[in-house]
Structures are given as C-alpha cells and as structure tokens.
Scaffold this motif. Structure first.
Motif, PDB file in Angstrom:
ATOM      1  N   PRO A 228      18.402  46.565  61.094  1.00 49.75           N
ATOM      2  CA  PRO A 228      18.078  47.362  62.288  1.00 49.75           C
ATOM      3  C   PRO A 228      18.546  46.624  63.545  1.00 49.75           C
ATOM      4  O   PRO A 228      18.181  45.465  63.756  1.00 49.75           O
ATOM      5  CB  PRO A 228      16.553  47.473  62.250  1.00 49.75           C
ATOM      6  N   THR A 229      19.346  47.277  64.369  1.00 52.38           N
ATOM      7  CA  THR A 229      19.862  46.588  65.552  1.00 52.38           C
ATOM      8  C   THR A 229      18.781  46.337  66.597  1.00 52.38           C
ATOM      9  O   THR A 229      18.942  45.458  67.445  1.00 52.38           O
ATOM     10  CB  THR A 229      21.018  47.387  66.186  1.00 52.38           C
ATOM     11  N   VAL A 318      20.675  58.644  60.058  1.00 46.00           N
ATOM     12  CA  VAL A 318      19.687  58.554  58.986  1.00 46.00           C
ATOM     13  C   VAL A 318      18.553  59.549  59.218  1.00 46.00           C
ATOM     14  O   VAL A 318      18.008  60.118  58.275  1.00 46.00           O
ATOM     15  CB  VAL A 318      19.125  57.110  58.902  1.00 46.00           C
ATOM     16  N   VAL A 319      18.179  59.758  60.488  1.00 42.20           N
ATOM     17  CA  VAL A 319      17.094  60.685  60.822  1.00 42.20           C
ATOM     18  C   VAL A 319      17.575  61.660  61.902  1.00 42.20           C
ATOM     19  O   VAL A 319      18.507  61.374  62.657  1.00 42.20           O
ATOM     20  CB  VAL A 319      15.845  59.935  61.324  1.00 42.20           C
ATOM     21  N   ARG A 326      11.577  61.183  76.293  1.00 40.90           N
ATOM     22  CA  ARG A 326      12.711  60.286  76.034  1.00 40.90           C
ATOM     23  C   ARG A 326      12.275  59.030  75.279  1.00 40.90           C
ATOM     24  O   ARG A 326      12.959  58.610  74.338  1.00 40.90           O
ATOM     25  CB  ARG A 326      13.392  59.899  77.346  1.00 40.90           C
ATOM     26  N   GLU A 327      11.160  58.425  75.686  1.00 41.16           N
ATOM     27  CA  GLU A 327      10.706  57.220  75.014  1.00 41.16           C
ATOM     28  C   GLU A 327      10.380  57.505  73.550  1.00 41.16           C
ATOM     29  O   GLU A 327      10.710  56.722  72.656  1.00 41.16           O
ATOM     30  CB  GLU A 327       9.490  56.635  75.731  1.00 41.16           C
ATOM     31  N   ALA A 328       9.746  58.652  73.330  1.00 40.87           N
ATOM     32  CA  ALA A 328       9.417  59.019  71.949  1.00 40.87           C
ATOM     33  C   ALA A 328      10.687  59.302  71.153  1.00 40.87           C
ATOM     34  O   ALA A 328      10.781  58.977  69.966  1.00 40.87           O
ATOM     35  CB  ALA A 328       8.497  60.234  71.936  1.00 40.87           C
ATOM     36  N   LEU A 329      11.699  59.909  71.818  1.00 42.66           N
ATOM     37  CA  LEU A 329      12.962  60.212  71.147  1.00 42.66           C
ATOM     38  C   LEU A 329      13.684  58.922  70.763  1.00 42.66           C
ATOM     39  O   LEU A 329      14.224  58.802  69.656  1.00 42.66           O
ATOM     40  CB  LEU A 329      13.838  61.074  72.056  1.00 42.66           C
ATOM     41  N   ALA A 334      15.344  55.192  66.094  1.00 43.21           N
ATOM     42  CA  ALA A 334      15.567  53.778  65.784  1.00 43.21           C
ATOM     43  C   ALA A 334      16.300  53.547  64.463  1.00 43.21           C
ATOM     44  O   ALA A 334      17.200  52.702  64.387  1.00 43.21           O
ATOM     45  CB  ALA A 334      14.237  53.024  65.802  1.00 43.21           C
ATOM     46  N   PRO A 335      15.976  54.274  63.384  1.00 44.17           N
ATOM     47  CA  PRO A 335      16.678  54.011  62.121  1.00 44.17           C
ATOM     48  C   PRO A 335      18.190  54.244  62.195  1.00 44.17           C
ATOM     49  O   PRO A 335      18.943  53.688  61.385  1.00 44.17           O
ATOM     50  CB  PRO A 335      16.008  54.986  61.140  1.00 44.17           C
ATOM     51  N   ASN A 336      18.630  55.077  63.154  1.00 40.87           N
ATOM     52  CA  ASN A 336      20.073  55.333  63.276  1.00 40.87           C
ATOM     53  C   ASN A 336      20.806  54.144  63.909  1.00 40.87           C
ATOM     54  O   ASN A 336      22.015  53.984  63.707  1.00 40.87           O
ATOM     55  CB  ASN A 336      20.314  56.587  64.109  1.00 40.87           C
TER      56      ASN A 336
END
Length: 355
Positions: A228-229, A318-319, A326-329, A334-336
């Motif tokens: 994960p970056t 991935v998702v 925006r923060e929730a997005l 994150a997995p991408n």
C-alpha cells in the motif's frame, strides 16, 4: 676416554637444548618460574606460601576427604552434568593424581578446595563462577589455548551445549594442572599434559556447531506482493525523500528476504494510483513510486536481481467508491493506491543444475 667425555658433554648440551625448547613451547609468562639454582626467587610473587594461604587451606588433604567429595558429587545425580559438575570431577581427578605422587607443594589442597567449592554450589550452598582461579602453585602456560577456551565459553551455543561445557571445564583444570607442573619445573610433564589438552579440544568448534539449533529457513517469497503506497510514501510524494519511516522499514525487510531467497532472478514493480487527479499526473506519480521502490530494493538487496518499473496510473482499480465526502472518498480508494511486485525465480530444474 676422551671420546666418552665428549659424548657425555654433547648429550648434556642436547638435553639442555631440549629442555629449553620444551620450556619455550609452554609460553610461560612468569619469569620467576624460569629461574633456577641459587638465583631462584623465594618471594610471595614466586609462589611462597603466605599466612593467608596457610590459614585458608588445611595442613594436608587425605584420601578420605577426596572420597567424600566424590560421594557428594555422585549424590547430585543429574546436577553433576554440565560445566560445573565436570569441573568439580576433574579437580578431584587432579587432586587424586598428585596425592598419589606425594605432592606436598600445596596443589592437592588447592585442587580439593576448588572441587569442594563447586560441589557446594551445586548442593545449593554458595554460587559457582565460570572464572578460573589463580592458584599459588600454578603458573599460566599456553595462553593461546586459554584464549581458545574463553572463545568457546563466549559462543552463543555454549550455555546449552553440555558436551562442550564438559570438555572446556576439564581442559581448564588440565591446563591449570600443567601450569602446576611447570611451576615445579617439571616442564616435560607439563608439555605432555598440554599436548593432551590440545588434542581434546581440537574439535571443540565442531562440538559447538553440532549444538547450534537448526537454522530456520525464511518462509518462501510469494510470486506477487502488494505494498500500500499510503504506508510507503508521504501524501502526493513518490521520490526517495518522500518515503515514510515505516515504508523504509518494510522495504528493508523485503530487500533482506529477496537476498536470502537466493533464487530470485527478477522483480517487476508496477505503480497504481486512485482515480482522483488527471491521467497524466497519476501516470507520472505511479511511475515515480514504482521506480523508487525498484531502486531502493536494488541497492539494499545486494543481489544480482533484475529490477524493472512501470507506472499504470489509475488502471485496474481494486475497489469502486461513490462517497460524496472527499475525505471519505480518499479513504475508501486507499486499496487502489499501491505498488505491486511480480517476483520471478529460478526454475526447479535450473536450481538442480546449479547444485
């Protein structure tokens, strides 16, 4: 008669040379031990008995005392195994040997005292020490062998290696015994005992190595790894200086695993971003992160592994996320944001051929 006299003189010279060579081989450090005749020192430094020594040791040690120590040691059962039990036993052996030869120098008393102290500690009275005592009646011979014994005792395997413990313990007593023989100018006997010690400890490294626990093989590396970056880089960074401390730590561990595997031939790194931002920006950032990871692993694995890097931008998500905040997005996507590693290894046939 003249010929006989010359032969006797030659024999005396050769004997003197042999004696000198024997003394030299013992590497005796105390100069008072090498003194002879009327010039020999009689001082405390040369080993003269002091009031403190006479007060600490009995006038003489008899066979009954040595038998009692032997019975006490045997009564300990399994406790007599290992370093201290072996050392006590070898001190008893040394005391018995010199007692049988009517040794009145004080070594019998010192050896019996050492055995008594060790047995007492094993019985629960007092504490035994791995340090070797400095005896009044023994000089130090062969410092190089003492160093080898100290190195063995410093080995991580020594604490749990009973065969090595027992071998070292008795070698220490025997070297001290040889030191007593040198102290009494019995240089030939001392040299013979030293030779026996040297032979007994010749395979000591192999004994310690056999006690080493089997080395745990690292778990096999998977053919693909996803990093994960968000845990590798600071936000909006993909350069080396942008690596987070935990990112460096994870890459360091991965570099060690790659080097330890021994059969990795190539690693391909592919960087990915989320869908936020322009295509060109995401492509550049994903490529930079992939190149940074590849370069970092190349430098620290110190192995002949081919490294390649490519940026994929926002491809292959991935998702899928539809959050309006925006923060929730960003959190959902994150997995991408990742770097994927594909690991190529030698085929089993190639490994067999290499062996």
């Amino acid at each position: 008669m003249k010929i006989i006299a010359m032969a006797i003189a030659a024999s005396a010279v050769l004997a003197g040379c042999a004696s000198q060579a024997t003394r030299d081989s013992l590497q005796i450090q105390d100069p008072t031990v090498l003194e002879e005749g009327l010039r020999a020192s009689q001082s405390e430094q040369a080993g003269a008995a002091t009031d403190a020594w006479v007060g600490a040791y009995p006038a003489s040690v008899g066979r009954a005392q040595l038998d009692d120590e032997q019975h006490r040691l045997q009564a300990l059962g399994a406790k007599q195994a290992g370093y201290f039990g072996a050392k006590a036993q070898c001190w008893i052996y040394a005391a018995r040997e010199e007692h049988a030869q009517y040794n009145h120098w004080g070594f019998v008393e010192e050896a019996a005292h050492q055995a008594d102290q060790l047995i007492g500690a094993l019985e629960g009275r007092g504490q035994a020490s791995v340090e070797n005592p400095k005896l009044r009646t023994a000089a130090i011979v062969r410092p190089d062998l003492w160093q080898r014994l100290m190195a063995a005792k410093s080995s991580p395997a020594f604490a749990s290696c009973q065969p090595a413990q027992e071998r070292v313990a008795c070698a220490e007593v025997e070297l001290t015994h040889a030191g007593h023989e040198a102290w009494t100018h019995s240089f030939d006997a001392s040299a013979q005992r030293v030779a026996e010690v040297q032979q007994k400890i010749a395979d000591l490294p192999a004994v310690l190595n056999a006690c080493q626990p089997p080395r745990k093989e690292p778990p096999p590396l998977p053919s693909s790894i996803t990093l994960p970056t968000d845990t590798l880089f600071r936000f909006d960074r993909g350069d080396l200086n942008g690596l987070l401390p935990q990112g460096r730590a994870s890459l360091d561990a991965l570099a060690r695993d790659l080097a330890a595997a021994g059969d990795v031939t190539a690693v391909r790194t592919e960087g990915y971003t989320d869908r936020l931002g322009s295509d060109s920006y995401n492509m550049r950032l994903s490529r930079q992160r992939a190149e940074t990871v590849a370069g970092y692993l190349r430098e620290r694995s110190e192995a002949n592994i081919a490294m390649s890097a490519v940026g994929r931008g926002k491809a292959n998500p991935v998702v899928q996320c539809n959050e309006r905040d925006r923060e929730a997005l960003i959190a959902c996507l994150a997995p991408n944001r990742r770097v994927e590693l594909s690991i190529a290894r030698k085929s089993s046939g190639a490994q067999a051929a290499a062996r």
